[in-house]
Design a protein around this motif. Structure first.
Motif, PDB file in Angstrom:
ATOM      1  N   TYR A 180       1.508   4.968  -7.271  1.00 33.47           N
ATOM      2  CA  TYR A 180       0.952   4.388  -6.047  1.00 33.47           C
ATOM      3  C   TYR A 180       0.271   3.066  -6.370  1.00 33.47           C
ATOM      4  CZ  TYR A 180      -3.683   6.343  -7.288  1.00 33.47           C
ATOM      5  OH  TYR A 180      -4.853   6.671  -7.909  1.00 33.47           O
ATOM      6  N   ARG A 210       0.707   2.162  -0.983  1.00 36.58           N
ATOM      7  CA  ARG A 210       2.144   2.482  -1.031  1.00 36.58           C
ATOM      8  C   ARG A 210       2.368   3.488  -2.145  1.00 36.58           C
ATOM      9  NH1 ARG A 210       5.773  -2.758  -1.164  1.00 36.58           N
ATOM     10  NH2 ARG A 210       7.333  -1.261  -0.523  1.00 36.58           N
ATOM     11  N   ASN A 253      -3.876  -1.811   1.696  1.00 38.48           N
ATOM     12  CA  ASN A 253      -2.578  -1.161   1.817  1.00 38.48           C
ATOM     13  C   ASN A 253      -2.389  -0.158   0.687  1.00 38.48           C
ATOM     14  OD1 ASN A 253       0.471  -1.386   0.681  1.00 38.48           O
ATOM     15  ND2 ASN A 253       0.461  -1.370   2.901  1.00 38.48           N
ATOM     16  N   ASN A 310      -2.085   1.665   5.971  1.00 44.08           N
ATOM     17  CA  ASN A 310      -3.061   0.592   5.873  1.00 44.08           C
ATOM     18  C   ASN A 310      -4.401   1.049   6.417  1.00 44.08           C
ATOM     19  OD1 ASN A 310      -1.318  -1.594   4.960  1.00 44.08           O
ATOM     20  ND2 ASN A 310      -0.387  -1.450   6.980  1.00 44.08           N
ATOM     21  N   THR A 323       9.884   3.117  -1.910  1.00 43.98           N
ATOM     22  CA  THR A 323       8.657   3.405  -1.168  1.00 43.98           C
ATOM     23  C   THR A 323       8.901   4.646  -0.322  1.00 43.98           C
ATOM     24  OG1 THR A 323       8.063   1.066  -1.069  1.00 43.98           O
ATOM     25  CG2 THR A 323       7.013   2.534   0.536  1.00 43.98           C
ATOM     26  N   GLU A 367       3.664   4.737   3.142  1.00 42.30           N
ATOM     27  CA  GLU A 367       2.845   3.526   3.223  1.00 42.30           C
ATOM     28  C   GLU A 367       1.862   3.653   4.374  1.00 42.30           C
ATOM     29  OE1 GLU A 367       3.310  -1.317   3.155  1.00 42.30           O
ATOM     30  OE2 GLU A 367       5.080  -0.094   3.553  1.00 42.30           O
TER      31      GLU A 367
END
Length: 105
Positions: free
Chosen positions: A88, A50, A48, A63, A58, A61
């Motif tokens: 980050y 972010r 992940n 993945n 945030t 984001e």
């Protein structure tokens, strides 16, 4: 020493924690796109990323699913982000690494 070659494995990279290594980001400062590079010691179900503003919100984001061991990169379009400093965090299995970058317009 001229002509000497050093090889670096994931285990030797500074910024490595529990099988996750931060390989850096570029360009910095950035304006339209940033590449955030990392490496994994082993296959991982989810990695992940972010991105946070200075207030801790945030703002982005994403993945990577079923990431294999080796080197990887997140290529992020930051054209819509405001100028300033950002943090980050990359999170993998039992590991988290953080850094900062700047955006200029």
């Amino acid at each position: 020493v001229v002509g000497e070659v050093n090889t670096v494995g994931v285990n030797q990279i500074k910024g490595r924690t529990n099988g996750l290594a931060l390989l850096g980001h570029y360009p910095n400062p950035a304006s339209e796109k940033i590449n955030i590079n990392y490496a994994l010691d082993k296959n991982t179900d989810v990695v992940n990323l972010r991105i946070f503003d200075l207030q801790g919100r945030t703002i982005f984001e994403t993945n990577e699913i079923h990431a294999l061991s080796g080197k990887h990169a997140f290529a992020i379009n930051i054209d819509g982000f405001s100028q300033g400093e950002y943090f980050y965090t990359i999170t993998g299995e039992n590991a988290k690494i953080s850094s900062t970058f700047s955006i200029i317009k």
